[in-house]
Design a protein around this motif. Structure first.
Motif, PDB file in Angstrom:
ATOM      1  N   GLY A  93      -5.826   3.654   0.813  1.00  0.00           N
ATOM      2  CA  GLY A  93      -4.351   3.078   0.569  1.00  0.00           C
ATOM      3  C   GLY A  93      -4.026   2.088   1.673  1.00  0.00           C
ATOM      4  O   GLY A  93      -3.336   1.063   1.156  1.00  0.00           O
ATOM      5  N   LEU A  94      -4.347   2.132   2.884  1.00  0.00           N
ATOM      6  CA  LEU A  94      -3.644   1.377   3.837  1.00  0.00           C
ATOM      7  C   LEU A  94      -4.392  -0.030   3.804  1.00  0.00           C
ATOM      8  O   LEU A  94      -3.748  -1.097   3.705  1.00  0.00           O
ATOM      9  CB  LEU A  94      -4.321   2.109   5.306  1.00  0.00           C
ATOM     10  CG  LEU A  94      -3.941   0.865   6.507  1.00  0.00           C
ATOM     11  CD1 LEU A  94      -2.267   0.966   6.847  1.00  0.00           C
ATOM     12  CD2 LEU A  94      -4.786   1.406   7.813  1.00  0.00           C
ATOM     13  N   ARG A  95      -5.868  -0.035   3.452  1.00  0.00           N
ATOM     14  CA  ARG A  95      -6.247  -1.373   3.020  1.00  0.00           C
ATOM     15  C   ARG A  95      -5.861  -1.901   1.729  1.00  0.00           C
ATOM     16  O   ARG A  95      -5.738  -3.366   1.833  1.00  0.00           O
ATOM     17  CB  ARG A  95      -7.801  -1.154   3.040  1.00  0.00           C
ATOM     18  CG  ARG A  95      -8.403  -0.989   4.857  1.00  0.00           C
ATOM     19  CD  ARG A  95      -9.893  -0.690   4.770  1.00  0.00           C
ATOM     20  NE  ARG A  95     -10.225  -0.325   5.967  1.00  0.00           N
ATOM     21  CZ  ARG A  95     -11.492  -0.153   6.518  1.00  0.00           C
ATOM     22  NH1 ARG A  95     -12.527   0.052   5.387  1.00  0.00           N
ATOM     23  NH2 ARG A  95     -11.798   0.036   7.751  1.00  0.00           N
ATOM     24  N   GLU A  96      -5.655  -1.215   0.901  1.00  0.00           N
ATOM     25  CA  GLU A  96      -5.159  -1.817  -0.481  1.00  0.00           C
ATOM     26  C   GLU A  96      -3.785  -2.523   0.031  1.00  0.00           C
ATOM     27  O   GLU A  96      -3.464  -3.388  -0.646  1.00  0.00           O
ATOM     28  CB  GLU A  96      -5.106  -0.588  -1.306  1.00  0.00           C
ATOM     29  CG  GLU A  96      -4.979  -0.983  -2.800  1.00  0.00           C
ATOM     30  CD  GLU A  96      -5.476   0.215  -3.802  1.00  0.00           C
ATOM     31  OE1 GLU A  96      -5.955  -0.068  -4.622  1.00  0.00           O
ATOM     32  OE2 GLU A  96      -4.736   1.104  -3.446  1.00  0.00           O
ATOM     33  N   SER A  97      -2.856  -1.680   0.492  1.00  0.00           N
ATOM     34  CA  SER A  97      -1.322  -2.240   0.898  1.00  0.00           C
ATOM     35  C   SER A  97      -1.602  -3.693   1.766  1.00  0.00           C
ATOM     36  O   SER A  97      -1.135  -4.875   1.246  1.00  0.00           O
ATOM     37  CB  SER A  97      -0.792  -1.366   1.750  1.00  0.00           C
ATOM     38  OG  SER A  97      -1.141  -1.246   3.041  1.00  0.00           O
ATOM     39  N   LEU A  98      -2.630  -3.808   2.625  1.00  0.00           N
ATOM     40  CA  LEU A  98      -3.034  -5.055   3.376  1.00  0.00           C
ATOM     41  C   LEU A  98      -3.432  -6.103   2.496  1.00  0.00           C
ATOM     42  O   LEU A  98      -3.093  -7.167   2.626  1.00  0.00           O
ATOM     43  CB  LEU A  98      -3.789  -4.792   4.499  1.00  0.00           C
ATOM     44  CG  LEU A  98      -4.051  -5.787   5.375  1.00  0.00           C
ATOM     45  CD1 LEU A  98      -3.123  -6.673   5.768  1.00  0.00           C
ATOM     46  CD2 LEU A  98      -5.103  -5.454   6.611  1.00  0.00           C
ATOM     47  N   SER A  99      -4.450  -5.629   1.768  1.00  0.00           N
ATOM     48  CA  SER A  99      -4.978  -6.598   0.682  1.00  0.00           C
ATOM     49  C   SER A  99      -3.976  -7.207  -0.356  1.00  0.00           C
ATOM     50  O   SER A  99      -4.034  -8.748  -0.093  1.00  0.00           O
ATOM     51  CB  SER A  99      -6.342  -5.933  -0.125  1.00  0.00           C
ATOM     52  OG  SER A  99      -7.288  -5.565   0.663  1.00  0.00           O
ATOM     53  N   LEU A 100      -3.155  -6.814  -0.757  1.00  0.00           N
ATOM     54  CA  LEU A 100      -2.235  -7.192  -1.611  1.00  0.00           C
ATOM     55  C   LEU A 100      -1.125  -8.021  -0.786  1.00  0.00           C
ATOM     56  O   LEU A 100      -0.557  -9.146  -1.169  1.00  0.00           O
ATOM     57  CB  LEU A 100      -1.529  -6.173  -2.441  1.00  0.00           C
ATOM     58  CG  LEU A 100      -0.455  -6.648  -3.615  1.00  0.00           C
ATOM     59  CD1 LEU A 100      -1.312  -7.755  -4.463  1.00  0.00           C
ATOM     60  CD2 LEU A 100       0.293  -5.536  -4.292  1.00  0.00           C
TER      61      LEU A 100
END
Length: 457
Positions: A93-100
């Motif tokens: 979830g952390l990486r998903e937030s950074l990607s977007l």
């Protein structure tokens, strides 16, 4: 009142609270001190060239200011999720937030670069009718606009690191950036040794090089140390629709908040610019000085967001409420102390700048008004950035911020500055009344408990 006294007594004795706060706040404050120091050095160096140069660079930097606030909205929206994901140790979830966040911030950076590089005169003519200010500002803006994409990338990664409590890296990288920028400013603005004296264009070139170096060093450290924020190409290409939907539901109010607020500040800058170049210089210098006096609160508001958001993500809601109330007490108390320190210094600090006596008097008057409103300003800062956003209550923070600046501050500035032509002190005091109004609404929301929302559940 009994509850506040009891809470204050408990907070003062809570060593864990202060240890957690300072471990995050001090590196963040140092990072912002470095950044504000850079702005101060830029202003001081360019200030040696004259008031027109100060006004030209200040107006050009309004474009960067707009970009930064949009980036702040994008990354703050992502941080609402990132801090709660980190609280539950959800790395995906952390990486998903950074990607977007990276994709959206990069798009904004490219858009602003296009405007700065291809339409600088048109943009600056919105702010000023002084042809010399527009000419100098255009030469600066066309160059410095090349740094906007690097800034967008740095913003996204730094916000993700901050959500996980890793703030020392961004502080160190900012230190490298200011060292490069300061050295190149000195060489390129004034022309030292074999370097040509480029004036405001030299300052712009220095900024571009420093921002690029900052981004490269930051990303290198993240991937070399395999931090949770080290994304793969697969992370960037595969962002779930469910997360995108949740992100925009929560983050659109944050982004709109920054857009409304940034355009409000731009409108206020426009008022000072239309009054006179001298008034714009006074306001610009006062703003630079004020940021130095609020450095520590950049850190504490960031620490508040991380601590409250992490506890909500971990399911410890009672602890999150305790942290929020603790910051709501400490913030205005420390703001009052800072205001007391600022007031007597307000007549000495303008002497650092090579400006007219009237401009120095304008800086002093603005800083004295700021000293009075400091407790309210610092409370609102922690309430909006630290508590409401980390608690997922982004819609209410939008209403508070946008309503305050557009219903109170901007109309007050226009009326007092452009209609009645009142002194700078009165103009700044009138537009600052919004801080008292926001304080009232913010305190009421905190007491209600409606601000706490778990956005990842």
């Amino acid at each position: 009142m009994k509850y506040l006294n009891q809470l204050l007594s408990e907070v003062v004795k809570d060593k864990l609270f202060f240890r957690s706060m300072l471990s995050i706040a001090l590196p963040l404050a140092l990072q912002n001190l470095i950044q504000s120091g850079l702005n101060m050095i830029d202003t001081l160096m360019i200030g040696r060239l004259g008031e027109t140069e100060i006004a030209a660079v200040a107006l050009s930097n309004q474009v960067f200011f707009l970009l930064v606030l949009i980036l702040f909205g994008i990354t703050s929206g992502a941080s609402v999720f990132a801090s709660q994901y980190w609280g539950s140790r959800d790395i995906k979830g952390l990486r998903e937030s950074l990607s977007l966040s990276l994709l959206l911030a990069g798009g904004a950076g490219l858009l602003f670069t296009s405007g700065a590089v291809f339409f600088p005169r048109f943009i600056l003519s919105i702010y000023s009718k002084d042809p010399e200010v527009i000419r100098l500002g255009s030469s600066y803006l066309r160059i410095v606009g090349m740094s906007y994409l690097a800034t967008s990338v740095t913003f996204s990664y730094a916000a993700s690191l901050r959500s996980t409590g890793r703030v020392k890296l961004t502080t160190a990288v900012s230190g490298i950036s200011i060292a490069i920028n300061t050295g190149l400013n000195f060489l390129l603005i004034f022309g030292i040794g074999p370097f040509p004296a480029l004036g405001v264009r030299g300052a712009a070139i220095a900024t571009v090089i420093a921002r690029a170096a900052e981004t490269i060093v930051l990303i290198t450290f993240i991937y070399r140390n395999r931090y949770p924020s080290a994304l793969s190409l697969d992370d960037l290409l595969h962002i779930s629709r469910a997360y995108i939907r949740k992100y925009f539901q929560t983050s659109i109010p944050v982004i709109l908040n920054e857009i409304f607020w940034s355009f409000g500040i731009t409108a206020i800058n426009l008022v000072f610019a239309r009054i006179s170049t001298e008034a714009m210089a006074s306001f610009s210098i006062s703003d630079t000085i004020s940021k130095l006096f609020m450095i520590f609160f950049f850190g504490t508001s960031g620490a508040c967001a991380v601590m409250v958001g992490n506890r909500i993500g971990a399911g410890e809601e009672s602890r999150a409420v305790y942290y929020a109330h603790a910051y709501a007490i400490l913030a205005p108390a420390l703001g009052l102390l800072m205001g007391i320190i600022l007031f007597p210094l307000s007549s000495l600090l303008p002497l650092l700048f090579n400006i007219s006596a009237d401009a120095k008097a304008g800086v002093t008057s603005i800083l004295r008004v700021l000293a009075f409103f400091m407790p309210f300003k610092i409370f609102n800062w922690h309430m909006i950035v630290g508590i409401l956003r980390s608690g997922g209550d982004t819609r209410y923070s939008l209403y508070m911020e946008a309503g305050g600046i557009w219903l109170i501050a901007v109309p007050a500035a226009v009326l007092t500055g452009l209609v009645f032509h009142l002194p700078l002190m009165v103009i700044y005091a009138a537009l600052s009344v919004e801080e008292i109004v926001k304080f009232t609404f913010g305190f009421s929301r905190l007491k209600s408990g409606k601000w706490l929302k778990n956005v990842i559940s």
